[in-house]
Design a protein around this motif. Structure first.
Motif, PDB file in Angstrom:
ATOM      1  N   ILE A 270       1.511  -2.970 -11.388  1.00  0.00           N
ATOM      2  CA  ILE A 270       2.872  -3.220 -10.892  1.00  0.00           C
ATOM      3  C   ILE A 270       2.883  -3.271  -9.371  1.00  0.00           C
ATOM      4  O   ILE A 270       3.498  -4.157  -8.756  1.00  0.00           O
ATOM      5  N   TYR A 271       2.195  -2.336  -8.757  1.00  0.00           N
ATOM      6  CA  TYR A 271       2.148  -2.225  -7.293  1.00  0.00           C
ATOM      7  C   TYR A 271       1.548  -3.469  -6.639  1.00  0.00           C
ATOM      8  O   TYR A 271       2.097  -4.035  -5.706  1.00  0.00           O
ATOM      9  N   LYS A 272       0.409  -3.944  -7.173  1.00  0.00           N
ATOM     10  CA  LYS A 272      -0.230  -5.109  -6.553  1.00  0.00           C
ATOM     11  C   LYS A 272       0.546  -6.395  -6.850  1.00  0.00           C
ATOM     12  O   LYS A 272       0.529  -7.337  -6.063  1.00  0.00           O
ATOM     13  N   THR A 273       1.265  -6.414  -7.990  1.00  0.00           N
ATOM     14  CA  THR A 273       1.995  -7.611  -8.386  1.00  0.00           C
ATOM     15  C   THR A 273       3.310  -7.760  -7.639  1.00  0.00           C
ATOM     16  O   THR A 273       3.677  -8.851  -7.209  1.00  0.00           O
ATOM     17  N   THR A 274       4.018  -6.652  -7.464  1.00  0.00           N
ATOM     18  CA  THR A 274       5.323  -6.714  -6.792  1.00  0.00           C
ATOM     19  C   THR A 274       5.212  -6.645  -5.274  1.00  0.00           C
ATOM     20  O   THR A 274       6.149  -6.986  -4.561  1.00  0.00           O
ATOM     21  N   GLY A 275       4.071  -6.193  -4.764  1.00  0.00           N
ATOM     22  CA  GLY A 275       3.829  -6.247  -3.320  1.00  0.00           C
ATOM     23  C   GLY A 275       4.576  -5.240  -2.488  1.00  0.00           C
ATOM     24  O   GLY A 275       4.949  -5.532  -1.350  1.00  0.00           O
ATOM     25  N   ALA A 276       4.779  -4.034  -3.029  1.00  0.00           N
ATOM     26  CA  ALA A 276       5.544  -3.024  -2.295  1.00  0.00           C
ATOM     27  C   ALA A 276       4.640  -1.974  -1.662  1.00  0.00           C
ATOM     28  O   ALA A 276       5.054  -0.845  -1.440  1.00  0.00           O
ATOM     29  N   GLY A 277       3.392  -2.350  -1.353  1.00  0.00           N
ATOM     30  CA  GLY A 277       2.469  -1.395  -0.762  1.00  0.00           C
ATOM     31  C   GLY A 277       2.818  -1.031   0.669  1.00  0.00           C
ATOM     32  O   GLY A 277       3.396  -1.830   1.413  1.00  0.00           O
ATOM     33  N   LEU A 278       2.453   0.162   1.068  1.00  0.00           N
ATOM     34  CA  LEU A 278       2.723   0.660   2.418  1.00  0.00           C
ATOM     35  C   LEU A 278       1.826  -0.053   3.430  1.00  0.00           C
ATOM     36  O   LEU A 278       0.643  -0.284   3.167  1.00  0.00           O
ATOM     37  N   SER A 279       2.366  -0.359   4.590  1.00  0.00           N
ATOM     38  CA  SER A 279       1.602  -1.067   5.616  1.00  0.00           C
ATOM     39  C   SER A 279       0.524  -0.162   6.214  1.00  0.00           C
ATOM     40  O   SER A 279       0.634   1.059   6.165  1.00  0.00           O
ATOM     41  N   PRO A 280      -0.530  -0.747   6.800  1.00  0.00           N
ATOM     42  CA  PRO A 280      -1.595   0.068   7.400  1.00  0.00           C
ATOM     43  C   PRO A 280      -1.086   1.013   8.481  1.00  0.00           C
ATOM     44  O   PRO A 280      -1.483   2.187   8.523  1.00  0.00           O
ATOM     45  N   PHE A 281      -0.200   0.516   9.362  1.00  0.00           N
ATOM     46  CA  PHE A 281       0.271   1.373  10.449  1.00  0.00           C
ATOM     47  C   PHE A 281       1.106   2.535   9.922  1.00  0.00           C
ATOM     48  O   PHE A 281       0.947   3.681  10.356  1.00  0.00           O
ATOM     49  N   ASP A 282       2.003   2.253   8.969  1.00  0.00           N
ATOM     50  CA  ASP A 282       2.806   3.329   8.395  1.00  0.00           C
ATOM     51  C   ASP A 282       1.936   4.298   7.607  1.00  0.00           C
ATOM     52  O   ASP A 282       2.216   5.502   7.563  1.00  0.00           O
ATOM     53  N   SER A 283       0.873   3.795   6.983  1.00  0.00           N
ATOM     54  CA  SER A 283      -0.074   4.682   6.303  1.00  0.00           C
ATOM     55  C   SER A 283      -0.708   5.644   7.302  1.00  0.00           C
ATOM     56  O   SER A 283      -0.862   6.844   7.029  1.00  0.00           O
TER      57      SER A 283
END
Length: 396
Positions: free
Chosen positions: A233-246
């Motif tokens: 679901i995460y990779k399909t919907t594209g709601a992953g956290l950005s590198p900088f915010d990580s």
């Protein structure tokens, strides 16, 4: 402990926390103490069929993966998935269910979660029943199509405390999953997976980030099947956290224990101070022995946290407090280094139906406090000044 060869056998989207933290390709060769920010959208391949393990940041990124490994370890989970916000994490979890499924939620929840369930989940064919899970028996509410139980403990903003272990037993006996939002206590004070929860949610914006400068969310799991579905679901919907915010949240986690210890110390002092004021009619903090959830908190958590709610004797008095704070900020959110005061009825819970607000005790006299790490004496002096000013302005 996973060996190097075991780590190499991991499937592309399968996660092994120990592999993540020990994988040589994630270690900075220059010896940087602060984990690097891999600010890239895509990754080059060495050749056909030769991947570094990273292809595209929407799917995974080294900085995000490092953060996920840390959060998974803190919650004793198999995997943690980092989302662009806490609500993105909740929305992804709800995608685990199908039209016609039913779930049970706590009657007192963050307003944004209630809005999602009412406006999105219902549209998608899901139904739910509410209950005060801290005091009501969940069993009579379970239907043939019930799939999950969802709660916060302590709840937002009324600080109700639910016995996670006891609820988990009832839920699992009937083949359901238990979802616990652990934002208010963070993994420093409470680990719901150890108590029987199947999914733990966090708004990483709050105590994990800890500085009011980024937004993020997490879903932490212990079951491999649930993990694989959520990863898809995460990779399909594209709601992953950005590198900088990580990276910002990784930085924040480094001081999690120090911040929470000080904030909790301040919360105790403020709760005790507010109890003595004649205009404060109620102080709700689970660290007070008279709180109905005190014994449960002692059993299932290692601390009481830095969130408290209090009620004053009039809406006018509440508004005067909000108008006169200076050291304390009148703002939404919570969990940062600065103390924030919130008016739930118009801010965090503005989208909750009026009858639900009234039933939960959320009225125009209720104020929620996220206690920061300022000097204890400074915060008490701030309250003394603000309460005196509010009294003067409401008795003219």
């Amino acid at each position: 402990m996973s060996t190097e060869n075991d780590c190499k056998k991991q499937e592309e989207y399968s996660v092994d926390t120990k592999c993540q933290l020990n994988d040589a390709r994630l270690k900075d060769i220059w010896g940087a103490v602060s984990y690097p920010i891999y600010q890239t959208a895509t990754f080059a391949h060495k050749g056909l069929g030769e991947s570094t393990g990273f292809d595209y940041t929407r799917m995974q990124n080294p900085t995000r993966q490092q953060l996920e490994a840390v959060v998974a370890l803190l919650e004793n989970g198999k995997d943690a998935i980092a989302f662009a916000s806490g609500m993105a994490a909740v929305a992804a979890v709800m995608e685990l269910f199908s039209p016609g499924d039913h779930f049970i939620i706590d009657s007192d929840l963050y307003g944004g979660s209630v809005r999602l369930f009412n406006e999105i989940s219902k549209k998608n064919g899901l139904t739910y029943t509410t209950a005060y899970l801290s005091s009501e028996d969940v069993v009579p509410l379970i239907q043939e199509n019930t799939r999950a139980v969802y709660l916060e403990t302590p709840t937002n903003p009324m600080m109700n405390v639910t016995d996670i272990e006891e609820l988990a037993k009832k839920v699992h006996e009937r083949g359901l999953i238990l979802i616990v939002d652990n934002t208010f206590l963070s993994p420093y004070y409470q680990n719901p997976l150890d108590l029987g929860a199947d999914i733990v949610l966090h708004s990483g914006t709050k105590f994990l980030g800890g500085h009011h400068d980024t937004i993020g969310g997490f879903a932490v799991v212990k079951d491999e099947e649930i993990d694989e579905r959520l990863r898809f679901i995460y990779k399909t919907t594209g709601a992953g956290l950005s590198p900088f915010d990580s990276w910002l949240i990784l930085r924040g986690i480094r001081t999690l224990s120090v911040r929470l210890n000080k904030a909790q110390e301040n919360a105790f002092a403020i709760a005790e101070y507010l109890q003595k004021n004649k205009h404060v009619t109620k102080v709700i903090y689970p660290g007070l022995k008279e709180h109905p959830g005190y014994d449960i908190m002692k059993k299932q958590a290692s601390g009481f946290g830095a969130m408290l709610t209090f009620e004053v004797d009039s809406a006018e008095f509440a508004k005067e407090i909000l108008a006169n704070v200076e050291l304390i900020y009148f703002a939404e959110s919570l969990g940062g280094t600065e103390t924030l005061i919130t008016y739930p009825i118009t801010q965090t819970h503005a989208d909750v139906p009026k009858d639900v607000l009234e039933k939960n005790g959320i009225n125009d006299r209720i104020l929620r406090l996220s206690v920061g790490i300022e000097g204890t004496e400074d915060l008490i002096n701030e309250f003394e000044r603000v309460l005196e000013t509010a009294e003067k302005n409401t008795t003219r």
